[in-house]
Design an enzyme around this catalytic site. Sequence first.
Site, PDB file in Angstrom:
ATOM      1  N   ASP A  13       0.819  -1.226   0.000  1.00  0.00           N
ATOM      2  CA  ASP A  13       0.000   0.000   0.000  1.00  0.00           C
ATOM      3  C   ASP A  13       0.846   1.267   0.000  1.00  0.00           C
ATOM      4  OD1 ASP A  13      -2.212  -1.753   0.302  1.00  0.00           O
ATOM      5  OD2 ASP A  13      -1.817  -1.814   2.452  1.00  0.00           O
ATOM      6  N   GLU A  14       2.022   1.221  -0.603  1.00  0.00           N
ATOM      7  CA  GLU A  14       2.913   2.393  -0.605  1.00  0.00           C
ATOM      8  C   GLU A  14       2.527   3.409  -1.672  1.00  0.00           C
ATOM      9  OE1 GLU A  14       4.028  -0.701  -1.081  1.00  0.00           O
ATOM     10  OE2 GLU A  14       5.286  -1.252   0.634  1.00  0.00           O
ATOM     11  N   LYS A  16       2.283   2.317  -5.183  1.00  0.00           N
ATOM     12  CA  LYS A  16       2.985   1.914  -6.411  1.00  0.00           C
ATOM     13  C   LYS A  16       2.149   2.226  -7.649  1.00  0.00           C
ATOM     14  CE  LYS A  16       3.165  -2.210  -4.555  1.00  0.00           C
ATOM     15  NZ  LYS A  16       2.793  -1.920  -3.183  1.00  0.00           N
ATOM     16  N   LYS A  18       0.173   4.682  -8.344  1.00  0.00           N
ATOM     17  CA  LYS A  18       0.332   6.068  -8.812  1.00  0.00           C
ATOM     18  C   LYS A  18       1.691   6.243  -9.509  1.00  0.00           C
ATOM     19  CE  LYS A  18       1.247  10.791  -7.718  1.00  0.00           C
ATOM     20  NZ  LYS A  18       0.951  12.047  -7.097  1.00  0.00           N
ATOM     21  N   GLY A  42      -4.413  -4.142  -4.445  1.00  0.00           N
ATOM     22  CA  GLY A  42      -5.381  -3.151  -4.910  1.00  0.00           C
ATOM     23  C   GLY A  42      -4.610  -1.893  -5.254  1.00  0.00           C
ATOM     24  N   HIS A  43      -4.299  -1.712  -6.527  1.00  0.00           N
ATOM     25  CA  HIS A  43      -3.508  -0.543  -6.930  1.00  0.00           C
ATOM     26  C   HIS A  43      -4.442   0.589  -7.334  1.00  0.00           C
ATOM     27  CE1 HIS A  43       0.208  -3.280  -7.723  1.00  0.00           C
ATOM     28  NE2 HIS A  43      -0.079  -3.109  -6.457  1.00  0.00           N
ATOM     29  N   THR A  44      -4.372   1.668  -6.566  1.00  0.00           N
ATOM     30  CA  THR A  44      -5.293   2.774  -6.801  1.00  0.00           C
ATOM     31  C   THR A  44      -4.626   3.826  -7.685  1.00  0.00           C
ATOM     32  OG1 THR A  44      -6.148   2.377  -4.602  1.00  0.00           O
ATOM     33  CG2 THR A  44      -6.739   4.485  -5.614  1.00  0.00           C
ATOM     34  N   ARG A 144       2.941 -28.893  -7.063  1.00  0.00           N
ATOM     35  CA  ARG A 144       2.846 -29.421  -8.437  1.00  0.00           C
ATOM     36  C   ARG A 144       1.493 -30.035  -8.782  1.00  0.00           C
ATOM     37  NH1 ARG A 144       8.371 -32.119  -6.997  1.00  0.00           N
ATOM     38  NH2 ARG A 144       7.079 -32.244  -5.130  1.00  0.00           N
ATOM     39  N   GLN A 221       2.033  -5.777  -3.260  1.00  0.00           N
ATOM     40  CA  GLN A 221       2.406  -5.918  -1.834  1.00  0.00           C
ATOM     41  C   GLN A 221       3.735  -5.185  -1.554  1.00  0.00           C
ATOM     42  OE1 GLN A 221       1.373  -9.247  -3.372  1.00  0.00           O
ATOM     43  NE2 GLN A 221      -0.624  -8.380  -2.952  1.00  0.00           N
ATOM     44  N   THR A 236       2.842 -12.520   2.722  1.00  0.00           N
ATOM     45  CA  THR A 236       2.044 -13.103   1.653  1.00  0.00           C
ATOM     46  C   THR A 236       2.825 -14.315   1.117  1.00  0.00           C
ATOM     47  OG1 THR A 236       0.730 -12.615  -0.318  1.00  0.00           O
ATOM     48  CG2 THR A 236       2.942 -11.620  -0.227  1.00  0.00           C
ATOM     49  N   VAL A 412       2.562  14.267  -3.268  1.00  0.00           N
ATOM     50  CA  VAL A 412       1.857  15.078  -2.267  1.00  0.00           C
ATOM     51  C   VAL A 412       0.347  15.066  -2.522  1.00  0.00           C
ATOM     52  CG1 VAL A 412       3.776  16.591  -1.615  1.00  0.00           C
ATOM     53  CG2 VAL A 412       2.412  17.146  -3.646  1.00  0.00           C
TER      54      VAL A 412
HETATM   55  P1  IMP Z   1      -2.599 -12.802   1.573  1.00  0.00           P
HETATM   56  O1  IMP Z   1      -1.646 -12.209   0.579  1.00  0.00           O
HETATM   57  O2  IMP Z   1      -4.034 -12.523   1.261  1.00  0.00           O
HETATM   58  O3  IMP Z   1      -2.317 -14.246   1.821  1.00  0.00           O
HETATM   59  O4  IMP Z   1      -2.335 -12.076   2.984  1.00  0.00           O
HETATM   60  C1  IMP Z   1      -1.115 -12.240   3.699  1.00  0.00           C
HETATM   61  C2  IMP Z   1      -0.703 -10.930   4.371  1.00  0.00           C
HETATM   62  O5  IMP Z   1      -0.359  -9.986   3.374  1.00  0.00           O
HETATM   63  C3  IMP Z   1      -1.818 -10.266   5.191  1.00  0.00           C
HETATM   64  O6  IMP Z   1      -1.233  -9.594   6.282  1.00  0.00           O
HETATM   65  C4  IMP Z   1      -2.403  -9.252   4.230  1.00  0.00           C
HETATM   66  O7  IMP Z   1      -3.033  -8.185   4.900  1.00  0.00           O
HETATM   67  C5  IMP Z   1      -1.148  -8.800   3.515  1.00  0.00           C
HETATM   68  N1  IMP Z   1      -1.411  -8.301   2.177  1.00  0.00           N
HETATM   69  C6  IMP Z   1      -1.692  -9.010   1.071  1.00  0.00           C
HETATM   70  N2  IMP Z   1      -1.854  -8.190   0.012  1.00  0.00           N
HETATM   71  C7  IMP Z   1      -1.659  -6.951   0.465  1.00  0.00           C
HETATM   72  C8  IMP Z   1      -1.645  -5.667  -0.190  1.00  0.00           C
HETATM   73  O8  IMP Z   1      -1.836  -5.523  -1.392  1.00  0.00           O
HETATM   74  N3  IMP Z   1      -1.403  -4.609   0.621  1.00  0.00           N
HETATM   75  C9  IMP Z   1      -1.142  -4.747   1.953  1.00  0.00           C
HETATM   76  N4  IMP Z   1      -1.122  -5.909   2.585  1.00  0.00           N
HETATM   77  C10 IMP Z   1      -1.381  -7.006   1.844  1.00  0.00           C
END
Ligand code: IMP
Length: 423
Positions: A13-14, A16, A18, A42-44, A144, A221, A236, A412
């Site tokens: 959620d940094e 990316k 944008k 979720g890339h906004t 596999r 991520q 993840t 900003v």
């Molecule tokens: P999963 O990727 O759904 O298996 O979740 C594993 C961990 O990664 C959890 O803590 C999620 O909240 C985190 N996570 C997965 N995708 C994102 C993302 O796009 N942004 C922030 N955290 C994420």
Amino acid sequence: MPVRVVVGCQWGDEGKGKIIDLLCALSRIGVVARFQGGANAGHTVVVKSEKYILHLIPSGILHPNVQCYIGNGVVIEPDKLLYEIDLLESKNFQVRNRLAISTNAHVIMPYHIILDKSKESNPNLFIGTTGRGIGPAYVDKVDRIGIRMMDLQSPDLLREKLALNLKLKASHLKRKKVNLDKILQDYLAYGERLQPCLRDVSRLINEDITAGKNILLEGAQGTLLDVDFGTYPYVTSSSPIAGGACTGLGIGPTKIDDVIGVFKAYTTRVGEGPFPTEFLSYFYTERVREWGKEFGATTGRPRRCGWFDGVLARFAARINGLTEMAITKLDVLDRLATVQICTGYHVDGDCCRDLPTDLAIIRDCQPVYEELPGWQQNTTNIREFDKLPKQAQIYLRRIEELVDVPLRLVSVGSERDQTIWCK
Ligand code: IMP
């Protein structure tokens, strides 16, 4: 022409999305390729006040001349992907003729989502996942027995693989309704609709590199969620670091020219796991969450918030081999009277400047902070670094010094033009 990887350097959620969108708008990008993760991302992207949240399609899709690839390292929920394609096409973006999906990418099946959620319902196994079936799909890949995009083109093979999977998972799925024929029918239909986009993405992208195209490799991520180098097991199941771009797309490391690390001006995390600089006070959490709209783009969950962590940031610079950094959401801190930067962790009386590998130490350490005065001024309309309030400049330069990677860009605001390019 360069091949650049854009990676998240915290817990995701940094911003990316944008950065990718901006680079596409400014630097004649030919290809944007996603290399890992799935619809957990979720890339906004905000364009002319309209907000697009992309879960699977690379953020370059909003630019008509950009080709978008989904690599073998991504796990695909086909109905979600089709929904995203339809939504974008309904808004007059051409998608199908610009999207290539790796035949080797693995498919998320309904039982992966069931297994993910059922594991999460066990308090001993709770990670706080997004519930999109990501972990179980990668487990099958490594085991596999996974189903790949190309398998959706072969009814007999798909039936055989489904039968095997349902048999192997029967004890875990026992009370859940999983109907092989229904899955087969649905997934063959998805496969038929997606078939025109299936490609050997590794071959395509290597040809693009040879042709000298300008290419962005889009990570989802963040570094601290990496399955090997993140805060395991609270991670993840894929490799969001720069190295993941090679295995997730089928390109050699010698082809990558630059690695751009994206950091938020503070830190957030969704889900469980250690977070040394998490705000201790409700006062800061509430405000930063509200000002930064810190709610998950996929799940809507409120994000945990905290100060900028220089220890994590230096680690991310090392593990990704960053060549430059972007800092987003500086404006979220505009109203604070003071800001803090973590420069080290106190562990058993010693000050440690490198991220410990032991989760228990990360959980129990005490962050060492440097407190700086805030700038208490609106930065959203500023477009030049030198015009930023002096205290904001000092804050950014201190981060740059700690991370030891050149700062190229400061964001900003969510709009494309709310960006400051740094010398
Ligand atoms: P999963 O990727 O759904 O298996 O979740 C594993 C961990 O990664 C959890 O803590 C999620 O909240 C985190 N996570 C997965 N995708 C994102 C993302 O796009 N942004 C922030 N955290 C994420």
